[in-house]
Enzyme design. Structure first.
Site: not given
Length: 257
Positions: A90, A142, A165, A201, A236, A238
């Site tokens: 992940e 990272d 992001d 999203d 979730t 959000f």
């Protein structure tokens, strides 16, 4: 939402299928027009955040057991997890809400989770302790370097990248994580039949993801475009809030040929 890699890691199944305009196909192996892959791209962006007392305690008490040290040598997953099981990478888990849920509903799989944000690492460790999870290990490093130096070809059964992001501004699109070089590297680390599951999203990013993943010759789409969100990805707070506001969520699931 998060940081440069998968913060805002909300996972779940969206019951609606948002309408979208089919993107124009990209040349094989190429990013969409205007989206370059810069040298030295990282899987994250440093962001501020305060570690709570509960997170700090989890880091102290559970970190030594569940947080692995980064080393530029191949990972011995069986030794790290204490068993041999399917391994899922992940990239970016935010505060760990979805990660803990998925690990709980898939106890037969092991999850190697990369996140550099210390409050997020502490939050996931706290969930591990509260839920009694044993199939998560964390690398506070990272993910691009982890992928390059710690994971051998054909060593992964799956990859999760949830809500990275989106870098909304066009001039920042080049900073997006999902770009052809990284996708090619991920595909090479998957076993035949292994999968990559991305979710976002932000529709323009969903369109780019679809183009880039579709252009990778080692991968095959499991759907005609976007996938129905898999059962294991939880909804979730959000996402619930976004859906109430009429926002869509797009899942993409590709498998290694």
């Amino acid at each position: 939402m998060g940081w440069g890699l998968g913060a805002n890691l909300q996972s779940a199944a969206v019951t609606q299928t948002p309408s979208f305009q089919e993107p124009r196909p990209a040349a094989p192996g190429a990013a969409p027009a205007g989206v370059a892959h810069p040298k030295g791209i990282k899987s994250y962006v440093r962001r501020a955040g305060r570690t709570t007392s509960g997170q700090a305690k989890a880091l102290e008490d559970l970190g030594p057991r569940y947080v692995l040290d980064y080393a530029p040598t191949p990972l011995d997953a069986a030794a790290a997890f204490g068993r041999s099981a399917p391994l899922v990478l992940e990239i970016g888990f935010g505060m760990g809400e979805a990660t803990a849920h998925i690990a709980g509903v898939r106890p037969g799989d092991d999850f190697l989770c990369c996140e550099v944000h210390e409050p997020g690492v502490g939050a996931l460790l706290k969930r591990i302790g509260e839920q009694g999870l044993s199939n998560i290990r964390i690398l506070q490093h990272d993910a691009v370097e982890v992928l390059e130096h710690m994971l051998a070809p054909a060593s992964l059964d799956g990859v999760h990248i949830f809500f990275p992001d989106p870098w909304h501004k066009k001039r920042h699109n080049k900073r997006r994580l999902i770009q052809p070089p990284l996708v090619a590297r991920l595909a090479g680390r998957l076993k035949p039949g292994g999968y990559i599951h991305c979710a976002t999203d932000w529709q323009p990013y969903a369109e780019q993801m679809l183009q880039v993943l579709s252009a990778e010759p080692l991968l095959a789409n499991t759907a005609q475009g976007y996938a129905t969100q898999p059962w294991y990805r939880p909804l979730t707070k959000f996402e619930n809030r976004g859906m109430r506001l009429g926002h869509g969520v797009w899942d993409l699931v590709f498998t290694r040929r």
